[in-house]
Design an enzyme around this catalytic site. Structure first.
Site, PDB file in Angstrom:
ATOM      1  N   ASP A   1     -39.843   2.347 -77.355  1.00  0.00           N
ATOM      2  CA  ASP A   1     -40.767   3.156 -76.548  1.00  0.00           C
ATOM      3  C   ASP A   1     -40.084   4.329 -75.855  1.00  0.00           C
ATOM      4  O   ASP A   1     -40.469   4.729 -74.751  1.00  0.00           O
ATOM      5  CB  ASP A   1     -41.491   2.275 -75.504  1.00  0.00           C
ATOM      6  CG  ASP A   1     -42.268   1.161 -76.166  1.00  0.00           C
ATOM      7  OD1 ASP A   1     -42.804   1.381 -77.266  1.00  0.00           O
ATOM      8  OD2 ASP A   1     -42.332   0.059 -75.583  1.00  0.00           O
TER       9      ASP A   1
ATOM     10  N   ASP B   1     -39.923  13.822 -66.157  1.00  0.00           N
ATOM     11  CA  ASP B   1     -40.886  14.065 -65.068  1.00  0.00           C
ATOM     12  C   ASP B   1     -41.166  12.808 -64.241  1.00  0.00           C
ATOM     13  O   ASP B   1     -41.478  12.891 -63.066  1.00  0.00           O
ATOM     14  CB  ASP B   1     -42.209  14.578 -65.657  1.00  0.00           C
ATOM     15  CG  ASP B   1     -42.761  13.658 -66.748  1.00  0.00           C
ATOM     16  OD1 ASP B   1     -42.030  13.419 -67.722  1.00  0.00           O
ATOM     17  OD2 ASP B   1     -43.891  13.154 -66.605  1.00  0.00           O
TER      18      ASP B   1
ATOM     19  N   GLY C   1     -45.518   1.081 -81.719  1.00  0.00           N
ATOM     20  CA  GLY C   1     -46.645   1.855 -81.221  1.00  0.00           C
ATOM     21  C   GLY C   1     -46.110   3.212 -80.807  1.00  0.00           C
ATOM     22  O   GLY C   1     -45.361   3.318 -79.846  1.00  0.00           O
ATOM     23  N   HIS C   2     -46.426   4.236 -81.575  1.00  0.00           N
ATOM     24  CA  HIS C   2     -45.895   5.578 -81.323  1.00  0.00           C
ATOM     25  C   HIS C   2     -47.049   6.494 -80.894  1.00  0.00           C
ATOM     26  O   HIS C   2     -48.032   6.613 -81.600  1.00  0.00           O
ATOM     27  CB  HIS C   2     -45.211   6.126 -82.577  1.00  0.00           C
ATOM     28  CG  HIS C   2     -44.024   5.303 -83.004  1.00  0.00           C
ATOM     29  ND1 HIS C   2     -43.317   5.552 -84.144  1.00  0.00           N
ATOM     30  CD2 HIS C   2     -43.422   4.242 -82.427  1.00  0.00           C
ATOM     31  CE1 HIS C   2     -42.323   4.671 -84.253  1.00  0.00           C
ATOM     32  NE2 HIS C   2     -42.384   3.866 -83.222  1.00  0.00           N
ATOM     33  N   THR C   3     -46.871   7.122 -79.738  1.00  0.00           N
ATOM     34  CA  THR C   3     -47.962   7.918 -79.173  1.00  0.00           C
ATOM     35  C   THR C   3     -47.663   9.398 -79.309  1.00  0.00           C
ATOM     36  O   THR C   3     -46.563   9.844 -78.992  1.00  0.00           O
ATOM     37  CB  THR C   3     -48.118   7.596 -77.667  1.00  0.00           C
ATOM     38  OG1 THR C   3     -48.066   6.182 -77.518  1.00  0.00           O
ATOM     39  CG2 THR C   3     -49.421   8.132 -77.117  1.00  0.00           C
TER      40      THR C   3
ATOM     41  N   ARG D   1     -48.967  -4.877 -72.646  1.00  0.00           N
ATOM     42  CA  ARG D   1     -48.209  -5.586 -71.608  1.00  0.00           C
ATOM     43  C   ARG D   1     -47.525  -4.571 -70.701  1.00  0.00           C
ATOM     44  O   ARG D   1     -47.036  -3.543 -71.187  1.00  0.00           O
ATOM     45  CB  ARG D   1     -47.113  -6.459 -72.246  1.00  0.00           C
ATOM     46  CG  ARG D   1     -47.643  -7.666 -72.974  1.00  0.00           C
ATOM     47  CD  ARG D   1     -46.518  -8.430 -73.652  1.00  0.00           C
ATOM     48  NE  ARG D   1     -45.956  -7.697 -74.783  1.00  0.00           N
ATOM     49  CZ  ARG D   1     -44.937  -8.124 -75.522  1.00  0.00           C
ATOM     50  NH1 ARG D   1     -44.349  -9.273 -75.235  1.00  0.00           N
ATOM     51  NH2 ARG D   1     -44.508  -7.423 -76.543  1.00  0.00           N
TER      52      ARG D   1
ATOM     53  N   GLY E   1     -43.417  15.643 -70.171  1.00  0.00           N
ATOM     54  CA  GLY E   1     -44.812  15.204 -70.193  1.00  0.00           C
ATOM     55  C   GLY E   1     -45.158  14.771 -71.597  1.00  0.00           C
ATOM     56  O   GLY E   1     -44.433  15.075 -72.547  1.00  0.00           O
TER      57      GLY E   1
ATOM     58  N   LYS F   1     -40.212   8.259 -79.316  1.00  0.00           N
ATOM     59  CA  LYS F   1     -39.793   8.719 -80.651  1.00  0.00           C
ATOM     60  C   LYS F   1     -40.961   9.428 -81.351  1.00  0.00           C
ATOM     61  O   LYS F   1     -40.767  10.424 -82.046  1.00  0.00           O
ATOM     62  CB  LYS F   1     -39.344   7.517 -81.505  1.00  0.00           C
ATOM     63  CG  LYS F   1     -38.191   6.746 -80.912  1.00  0.00           C
ATOM     64  CD  LYS F   1     -37.887   5.476 -81.699  1.00  0.00           C
ATOM     65  CE  LYS F   1     -38.950   4.404 -81.601  1.00  0.00           C
ATOM     66  NZ  LYS F   1     -39.132   3.789 -80.285  1.00  0.00           N
ATOM     67  N   GLY F   2     -42.177   8.862 -81.165  1.00  0.00           N
ATOM     68  CA  GLY F   2     -43.357   9.430 -81.834  1.00  0.00           C
ATOM     69  C   GLY F   2     -43.565  10.884 -81.449  1.00  0.00           C
ATOM     70  O   GLY F   2     -43.809  11.738 -82.298  1.00  0.00           O
TER      71      GLY F   2
ATOM     72  N   GLN G   1     -38.854   0.827 -82.913  1.00  0.00           N
ATOM     73  CA  GLN G   1     -38.093   0.032 -81.932  1.00  0.00           C
ATOM     74  C   GLN G   1     -36.893   0.854 -81.424  1.00  0.00           C
ATOM     75  O   GLN G   1     -36.943   2.063 -81.441  1.00  0.00           O
ATOM     76  CB  GLN G   1     -37.648  -1.322 -82.512  1.00  0.00           C
ATOM     77  CG  GLN G   1     -38.797  -2.294 -82.759  1.00  0.00           C
ATOM     78  CD  GLN G   1     -39.550  -2.039 -84.052  1.00  0.00           C
ATOM     79  OE1 GLN G   1     -38.972  -1.973 -85.116  1.00  0.00           O
ATOM     80  NE2 GLN G   1     -40.847  -1.880 -83.966  1.00  0.00           N
TER      81      GLN G   1
ATOM     82  N   ASN H   1     -45.549  -3.743 -85.268  1.00  0.00           N
ATOM     83  CA  ASN H   1     -45.049  -3.967 -83.902  1.00  0.00           C
ATOM     84  C   ASN H   1     -44.811  -2.636 -83.180  1.00  0.00           C
ATOM     85  O   ASN H   1     -44.782  -2.592 -81.963  1.00  0.00           O
ATOM     86  CB  ASN H   1     -43.749  -4.807 -83.903  1.00  0.00           C
ATOM     87  CG  ASN H   1     -42.697  -4.295 -84.875  1.00  0.00           C
ATOM     88  OD1 ASN H   1     -42.947  -3.406 -85.673  1.00  0.00           O
ATOM     89  ND2 ASN H   1     -41.505  -4.881 -84.820  1.00  0.00           N
TER      90      ASN H   1
ATOM     91  N   THR I   1     -44.420  -9.130 -80.347  1.00  0.00           N
ATOM     92  CA  THR I   1     -45.716  -8.450 -80.336  1.00  0.00           C
ATOM     93  C   THR I   1     -46.781  -9.296 -81.036  1.00  0.00           C
ATOM     94  O   THR I   1     -47.939  -8.900 -81.081  1.00  0.00           O
ATOM     95  CB  THR I   1     -45.622  -7.085 -81.044  1.00  0.00           C
ATOM     96  OG1 THR I   1     -45.166  -7.307 -82.383  1.00  0.00           O
ATOM     97  CG2 THR I   1     -44.659  -6.152 -80.328  1.00  0.00           C
TER      98      THR I   1
END
Ligand code: GDP
Ligand code: IMO
Ligand code: MG
Length: 449
Positions: free
Chosen positions: A13, A339, A40-42, A309, A421, A16-17, A230, A38, A130
């Site tokens: 987390d 930030d 999750g890239h935002t 979580r 951001g 990376k995305g 990961q 597993n 996960t």
């Protein structure tokens, strides 16, 4: 052939995305090479938020091919859900996506096993997986006898193979848990076969020998971007075992996972958050179970993308991140979520551990030693300003610049990108790294913290 890889240097987390989305513009092909649903890239762009799990974050840009290689474990239900989500929101997936026929498939029994076994690690703290069946699927891959790969779905003997695996799984799993339907669902071979065939038909247009595709691409001089999932400290061989994931999530996994030798990568970017987070079990030496931790979680919106979580939060750990930077062989750093630190009076960076009265700067190989590690902190001044609108290094408060420089110094690599951001636009290139000049030797000597 310029190849770039983006590797998380903490416990996942690291954003990376976001970075992959930005770097996609400079590449022709984006490659996911390990992990599975597993991840999750935002990616946030123009007020829209995209959450990607199996499909490379490059899919949001036009003119690129996105490749999921054989090192990934693929849950076909999750893959189709993601394709539908993207198409439903106007992203044409079509011929942009290739899925390796070598990917191992996650089946319902893997998910059941994951939930059944996670609490029983080390007789104590659970890994807190996960729950996506990742570990059991990788175990079957290495074990071979019960594995099914994407390419197998299109072979005439697939129905026999599936029935064989279902029967064995049912028997093997019958001995685990209390045997109740709550812990072990009944696997009905016929209905699983029917579901899998339906999914196989939908996935077929994307299936390819991606190893051959990528090796041809290398020879044709196309630009490859490798998207890690990961983080290095969750690497199954080199992370905080057993509180890790089941793949090589460090930079070491790029070659084995993708089939492209690491020598074709000439730029390795290590991604760090400006602080530390971890989701699930296992030690986090700099964890702040106090007002600082709450500040980081709320300002950083630190809730898991996949499982929602709350993430555990703490100060930046330079001992852990330096180990990760060396192990993953990165030559530059991206410091993300800077930030989030705004508004804290003073900031701490862990520069060593005290373990049983000894001061160490090497990351311990055994998790029990890491559990006893007491961080030795260096304190730096914070800044009150909101950095969300800053777009240049010169526009950052002096204290923020100093903090970034200190991270680069402790990790022995230059910081080439800073993020302030979630949006694509909230990104600052570091001037000294522009113009293609590599300001740091390719393989720097380890710097002592
Ligand atoms: P990944 O798994 O490494 O791709 O990271 P995640 O997407 O799971 O988590 C990173 C989170 O931080 C996401 O919610 C991003 O939208 C968000 N994010 C990325 N960069 C920044 C940043 O510079 N500042 C803030 N406040 N949020 C960011
Ligand atoms: P991205 O790609 C953060 C963690 C889980 C658990 C351990 C093992 O978004 O950075 P698994 O389900 O893989 O067997 O769980 O690894 N974990 C992650 N933590 N980010 C991730 O991915 C993660 N993927 C797995 O929380 O502690
Ligand atoms: Mg994530």
């Amino acid at each position: 052939m310029p190849g770039t890889c983006v590797i998380g240097l903490q416990w996942g987390d690291e954003a990376k995305g976001k970075l992959v989305d930005i770097l996609t513009e400079q590449h022709d092909i984006v490659v996911r090479y390990q992990g599975g649903a597993n991840a999750g890239h935002t990616v946030v762009s123009g007020g829209e938020t995209w959450k990607l799990s199996l499909i490379p974050s490059g899919i949001l840009r036009d003119g690129v091919t996105c490749v999921v290689t054989g090192g990934v474990v693929l849950d076909p239900t999750a893959a189709l859900r993601e394709i539908d989500m993207l198409e439903g929101r106007g992203v044409r997936v079509g011929s942009k996506l290739l899925l390796s026929d070598r990917t191992h498939l996650v089946f319902p029994w893997h998910v059941a096993e994951d939930r059944l076994l996670d609490g029983s690690v080390s007789g104590g703290e659970a890994i807190g997986t996960t729950g996506r069946g990742i570990g059991p699927c990788y175990r079957d891959k290495v074990g071979r006898a019960l594995a099914i790969r994407l390419g197998d779905l299109y072979r005439p003997d697939f129905p026999d193979r599936l029935r064989h695996v279902v029967a064995l799984k049912q028997r093997l799993l019958g001995g685990v848990g209390d045997g109740s339907a709550a812990t072990l669902p009944e696997f009905d071979a016929d209905s699983i076969l029917a579901d899998t065939r339906r999914m196989a038909a939908r996935l077929e247009p994307y299936v390819a020998d991606t190893t051959a595709f990528l090796l041809d691409a290398v020879e044709a001089g196309r630009r490859l971007l490798f998207e890690g999932a990961q983080g290095t400290l969750l690497d199954v061989d080199h992370g905080t075992y057993p509180y890790v994931t089941s793949s090589n999530s460090s930079g070491l996994g790029v070659g084995t996972g993708s089939g492209v030798p690491g020598r074709w990568i000439d730029r390795s970017i290590g991604v760090v958050k400006a602080y530390s987070t971890r989701v699930g079990g296992g030690p986090l030496p700099t964890e702040q179970d106090n007002a600082v931790g709450i500040h980081l979680r709320e300002r950083g919106n630190e809730y898991g993308t996949v499982t929602q979580r709350p993430r555990r939060c703490g100060w930046f750990d330079a001992v852990a991140a330096r180990y990760a930077a060396r192990l993953s062989g990165v030559d530059q750093l991206a410091v993300m979520l800077l930030d989030v630190l705004g508004g804290l009076d003073e900031l701490r960076i862990c520069i060593a551990y005290e373990i049983d009265g000894r001061t160490v700067t090497n990351f311990p190989s055994h998790v029990d030693d890491l559990r006893r590690a007491q961080p030795v902190y260096e304190t730096l001044p914070g800044w009150p300003e909101d950095l969300a609108g800053v777009r240049t290094m010169a526009g950052l408060p002096a204290a923020a610049r100093r903090y970034i420089e200190r991270i680069g110094g402790l990790l022995g690599r230059p910081v080439s990108i800073v993020s302030v951001g979630p949006d694509r636009a909230q990104t600052i290139p570091c001037d000294h790294h522009e113009g293609g000049q590599r300001p740091w030797p390719r393989h720097p000597a380890p710097a002592r913290a």
